[in-house]
Design a protein around this motif. Sequence first.
Motif, PDB file in Angstrom:
ATOM      1  N   ASP A  56     -78.332  30.222  -3.150  1.00 40.73           N
ATOM      2  CA  ASP A  56     -78.745  29.371  -2.039  1.00 40.73           C
ATOM      3  C   ASP A  56     -78.489  27.900  -2.352  1.00 40.73           C
ATOM      4  N   ALA A  70     -76.187  26.764  -4.383  1.00 37.59           N
ATOM      5  CA  ALA A  70     -74.736  26.532  -4.370  1.00 37.59           C
ATOM      6  C   ALA A  70     -74.240  26.425  -2.934  1.00 37.59           C
ATOM      7  N   VAL A  71     -74.783  27.283  -2.062  1.00 39.08           N
ATOM      8  CA  VAL A  71     -74.384  27.225  -0.657  1.00 39.08           C
ATOM      9  C   VAL A  71     -74.832  25.900  -0.045  1.00 39.08           C
ATOM     10  N   GLU A 111     -75.039  23.207  -1.547  1.00 36.25           N
ATOM     11  CA  GLU A 111     -74.092  22.207  -2.047  1.00 36.25           C
ATOM     12  C   GLU A 111     -72.836  22.181  -1.170  1.00 36.25           C
ATOM     13  N   ILE A 112     -72.329  23.387  -0.833  1.00 38.73           N
ATOM     14  CA  ILE A 112     -71.158  23.447   0.049  1.00 38.73           C
ATOM     15  C   ILE A 112     -71.503  22.834   1.402  1.00 38.73           C
TER      16      ILE A 112
END
Lengths: 318, 318
Positions: A119, A121-122, A124-125
């Motif tokens: 979550d 990392a997402v 971050e995107i």
Amino acid sequence: MDFFARSGPFAIGSRLRLLSERLQRDAGELNLRYGSDLKPKWFPVFYLLMQDGAADITTLAESIGQTHPAVVKVVNELARAGLVERRPDPKDGRRSIVYLTASGSATIQPLQQTIRDVDAAVAEIAAESSHDLWGALGEWERLLDEKALLKRTLSVRRKRALRELTIKAFTPEDQPAWHDLNEAWISEYFVMEEADYHSLRDPQSYVLDRGGQILIAHYRGRAVGTCALIPMEDERFDYELAKMAVSPAVQGLGFGEALGRATLELAWSLGAKVVYLETNDRLRPAIALYEKLGFRHVSGIESPYERCNVQMAVRSGE
Amino acid sequence: MDFFARSGPFAIGSRLRLLSERLQRDAGELNLRYGSDLKPKWFPVFYLLMQDGAADITTLAESIGQTHPAVVKVVNELARAGLVERRPDPKDGRRSIVYLTASGSATIQPLQQTIRDVDAAVAEIAAESSHDLWGALGEWERLLDEKALLKRTLSVRRKRALRELTIKAFTPEDQPAWHDLNEAWISEYFVMEEADYHSLRDPQSYVLDRGGQILIAHYRGRAVGTCALIPMEDERFDYELAKMAVSPAVQGLGFGEALGRATLELAWSLGAKVVYLETNDRLRPAIALYEKLGFRHVSGIESPYERCNVQMAVRSGE
DNA sequence: CATATTTACGTAACTTGTTATGTAAATTTA
DNA sequence: TAAATTTACATAACAAGTTACGTAAATATG
């Protein structure tokens, strides 16, 4: 991978699948790295059990949007891996309830850590993006729930086709179409009668010379539909609407409705007050169309055609 | 289908697949309605052939982002349906070129009509949306090309883990970890030597009493890494960095690097100018780490350990 | 209350992709 | 230029879902 750049929205399905597979592969690899041997396809079921403790197969399937056989397979694999256990529902002999085992519960913690990290990392995107994939997916799902792409496209097609449709008075070149289109549906549902042969072979004397009218629908250079107005002697009605035919190749495009409306318009413009028709109860779609055009059922009229057991009429302005 | 609402970004893969299948199903149904029996899975290959006339298998596979066996299957099915034909490439005996047949070319027109209508339907959805699914997908694909979700998540995990890592001076409770962590890697790659047994059993006299230092890394209540600084008699070097060990369970989290930096910091704070170490060329990841920490290869030093055939040193401020 | 229908779940067969592996032609390298 | 490597394609086996169909329990209906 220039295909998506070249093909446009049409290939959205393939594009989504590709992105999905890419992410799924990463998810599987991640799980290994986090020291759990949960397969990615187990996630959804396991996640729900993790939150709710137990659930039956059908509920699981509905929650994750897959079919129940898919869930059955996952549950069997999870059971073989010792992560879940199923017990019959005491209240309902058909149902079996799936529970997490102790070993399954022990898997929760590393999984939750993985979820938190993914979550993040997402997020971050998302922070690097100017577009909101989440919002967009949610919106698409909602809009497709309201009306599937299939229906949307068919309605686009219908509008486009109707723009290309022209409806004109019968001319001698239309004779083959007049004959063939009508013979096709009559002999598909019934048997051609004597009156049919006459009117199809000689529309001039059977319709036009009696003061009737024939309209022909043309689409892309072809005659694809016919409809006739025949004056009636019965004083209750002015015209009979008859020989309404649309080529099966262009069905579903709304040509029947367009042709019917044009024919009624013509009748009203000729001063008619009431238009009558006869049909058969086996022709359900046709009856639905007539009802849409404003026709209502009437009774007590006898017909020269054996096949006609339904009578309808519409009054000007209805 | 509450799963996606409950699970958040973690389930993005499943969610995309579901949406993809839904659209794919519609596409197949649409094709039937438009009077072509192209299967949805044929679309991408057929579309490219439609535009380029001919192509070899590998190019097709790369263009649509699938593997070549998938394309081979599709081409075989298309050939069986009489839509394409393959001929060997005269210039390259391995290659076979796929062409549209006359019947294939005849399928182009209805397909193009379908594509136009679907594109219009999609445009309609886009017009009703406040979010741009196209833009979002393109952006995600680009961001994932730069750095896959796997790597992104692992880097999130690393940062999180490093925040939970503490590095402290050796205390007697750390003795079992000091012994076990070092014995594990030594006996995995080499054979324990006499000097190893002494230093692992009695760090007090072999390191600390000689003026050396030992740092222990702790993570979630466990000792997971060790590193020692041992004073040297050689006037060219101040300390030897030795017994650097990290538990395999937490490898890949950057603990080795953190421990190494902390140890060098300690050395510089003790006034050291040069730190030395010995290792073996089989330990490639370790050597890479040492190089990252600033160590450079040196030669001409003899070692008390048989297994050491690589010598490195780093100077304060490098 | 007996019978028909629906529901829950299981199993088999199919779909649409993948990996793994083999083979022959082309290309690179010693 | 012979040998090693790479490339293009084929094929088999597997993966993860689906649809189709069967059975028994529960529920609705005449």
